[in-house]
Structure formats: C-alpha cells, structure tokens
Design an enzyme around this catalytic site. Structure first.
Site, PDB file in Angstrom:
ATOM      1  N   ASN A 136       2.416   1.536   4.321  1.00  0.00           N
ATOM      2  CA  ASN A 136       2.716   0.275   4.997  1.00  0.00           C
ATOM      3  C   ASN A 136       2.429   0.327   6.503  1.00  0.00           C
ATOM      4  O   ASN A 136       3.159  -0.245   7.302  1.00  0.00           O
ATOM      5  CB  ASN A 136       4.161  -0.155   4.719  1.00  0.00           C
ATOM      6  CG  ASN A 136       4.469  -1.575   5.147  1.00  0.00           C
ATOM      7  OD1 ASN A 136       5.566  -1.851   5.599  1.00  0.00           O
ATOM      8  ND2 ASN A 136       3.542  -2.497   5.006  1.00  0.00           N
ATOM      9  N   CYS A 173       0.871  -1.174   0.000  1.00  0.00           N
ATOM     10  CA  CYS A 173       0.000   0.000   0.000  1.00  0.00           C
ATOM     11  C   CYS A 173       0.908   1.224   0.000  1.00  0.00           C
ATOM     12  O   CYS A 173       2.101   1.113  -0.271  1.00  0.00           O
ATOM     13  CB  CYS A 173      -0.976  -0.019   1.175  1.00  0.00           C
ATOM     14  SG  CYS A 173      -0.240   0.101   2.816  1.00  0.00           S
ATOM     15  N   ASP A 203      -8.328   3.084   1.612  1.00  0.00           N
ATOM     16  CA  ASP A 203      -7.402   3.412   2.699  1.00  0.00           C
ATOM     17  C   ASP A 203      -8.204   3.874   3.909  1.00  0.00           C
ATOM     18  O   ASP A 203      -8.877   4.900   3.851  1.00  0.00           O
ATOM     19  CB  ASP A 203      -6.451   4.511   2.252  1.00  0.00           C
ATOM     20  CG  ASP A 203      -5.312   4.739   3.222  1.00  0.00           C
ATOM     21  OD1 ASP A 203      -5.380   4.254   4.375  1.00  0.00           O
ATOM     22  OD2 ASP A 203      -4.343   5.408   2.827  1.00  0.00           O
ATOM     23  N   CYS A 258      -1.301   0.448   7.384  1.00  0.00           N
ATOM     24  CA  CYS A 258      -2.718   0.058   7.509  1.00  0.00           C
ATOM     25  C   CYS A 258      -3.018  -1.187   6.681  1.00  0.00           C
ATOM     26  O   CYS A 258      -2.995  -2.300   7.192  1.00  0.00           O
ATOM     27  CB  CYS A 258      -3.649   1.202   7.074  1.00  0.00           C
ATOM     28  SG  CYS A 258      -3.595   2.668   8.117  1.00  0.00           S
ATOM     29  N   ARG A 259      -3.313  -0.986   5.412  1.00  0.00           N
ATOM     30  CA  ARG A 259      -3.814  -2.074   4.572  1.00  0.00           C
ATOM     31  C   ARG A 259      -2.834  -3.215   4.366  1.00  0.00           C
ATOM     32  O   ARG A 259      -3.180  -4.385   4.549  1.00  0.00           O
ATOM     33  CB  ARG A 259      -4.261  -1.520   3.209  1.00  0.00           C
ATOM     34  CG  ARG A 259      -5.391  -0.531   3.306  1.00  0.00           C
ATOM     35  CD  ARG A 259      -5.653   0.151   1.984  1.00  0.00           C
ATOM     36  NE  ARG A 259      -4.561   1.075   1.664  1.00  0.00           N
ATOM     37  CZ  ARG A 259      -4.450   1.733   0.519  1.00  0.00           C
ATOM     38  NH1 ARG A 259      -5.356   1.556  -0.433  1.00  0.00           N
ATOM     39  NH2 ARG A 259      -3.449   2.569   0.319  1.00  0.00           N
ATOM     40  N   SER A 260      -1.606  -2.901   3.959  1.00  0.00           N
ATOM     41  CA  SER A 260      -0.681  -4.001   3.642  1.00  0.00           C
ATOM     42  C   SER A 260      -0.254  -4.805   4.867  1.00  0.00           C
ATOM     43  O   SER A 260      -0.192  -6.034   4.780  1.00  0.00           O
ATOM     44  CB  SER A 260       0.520  -3.505   2.826  1.00  0.00           C
ATOM     45  OG  SER A 260       1.223  -2.489   3.477  1.00  0.00           O
TER      46      SER A 260
END
Length: 166
Positions: free
Chosen positions: A23, A20, A136, A25-27
């Site tokens: 690095n 993302c 996000d 939150c999402r990933s």
C-alpha cells in the site's frame, strides 16, 4: 478530460478499495487516479486503498509514486498505508487487486457472506491489458512508475464507465 459517464451517474455512493501488497505504490496511485477522475465528473464514489501485508502501515506513498502522480495533476501526498481488514469486505462494493497473488490473498481473507466483489483492477481496462496484473514498480525507476500509472489510468476510465452503467 472527456466525460466517461455518458448515460447516468450512480444514484448511491459506490465504495471501491484498491489493494496491493504494501500500500505504498500501486494501490495509492490507483486511489489517487480514481479520486481525480471521479472529482472531475462529480461522481459519488468512496475510494480507499490498502495492502495485504503490514509492512508500511502509517507511511506515505513511495516518493516516486507521489512524483509520477503529481506530474499528472494527482495528489496522493496525504494518503497513508494501511492493511486490509475483515470489515473492508462488508464496507466496500468492489475490492480490486493489483495482481493475482493479492487477489488470492483477498479471497482467502474474505469472511463468509461478505458482499464485496473481488477482481483484478485491470479487468476494467480495455483491449489487451484487460485482466493483466499491474507490475510492482517498487524495485524499478521513475519510468516504471509512469508505465504503471498509464495502466491505472486506463483501468480507472473503464471502471468509471462500468459504474455509470450499473
């Protein structure tokens, strides 16, 4: 959880990198979810995450991401942010972006001849979420993190099924 590898398990270690922007939150949430599912099924996967930007190098995942994952039995507290490197395109089999902007950045960064397969992570999700961007949640609230986690779990299950069939 039910077994996702109905046919066979991969004969070699498959390497997967989630990406993302920052690095945090999402990933790392995707990394944690896939690590959790792979451990439940004793799959040989090497899983990591990174960002296309250098905003959060060395930082732990966002506290809201940690809380959302923890609520589902997934521990991401030990993960630390890092930036994608040129070596990643040679090291990983799959590099999976959370959205089209990060996928575009990855394609621009990929060295010539690097074998990594680039795609959106949600390309592995079933049904209408296939091919969508993972939003996000950084500027949202805990509900946004839970909704992202739902998406990541679906795509992770689809990815495991694909890896088992390969």
């Amino acid at each position: 959880m039910r077994a996702l590898c109905m046919t066979q398990t991969p004969s070699h270690t498959i390497r997967i990198l989630f990406v993302c922007l920052g690095n945090i939150c999402r990933s790392p949430m995707a990394e944690g979810v896939l690590r959790h599912l792979a451990a439940e099924q004793s799959l040989k996967l090497e899983i990591d995450s990174a960002g296309t930007a250098d905003y959060h190098i060395g930082e732990p995942p966002d506290e809201r991401a940690q809380q959302a994952c923890s609520g589902r039995g997934v521990d991401i507290t030990g993960l630390r942010g890092r930036q994608v490197s040129p070596e990643d395109f040679h090291r990983f089999d799959y590099i999976l972006a959370m959205d089209t902007e990060n996928l575009r950045r990855l394609r621009a960064m990929q060295p010539a001849g690097a074998p990594a397969r680039l795609s959106l992570f949600m390309d592995y999700a079933p049904g209408p979420q296939k091919g969508m961007a993972v939003p996000d949640p950084y500027y949202g609230d805990s509900q946004d993190f839970d909704e992202v986690l739902n998406m990541l779990e679906l795509a992770a299950q689809g990815l495991i099924k694909q890896v088992c069939q390969a």
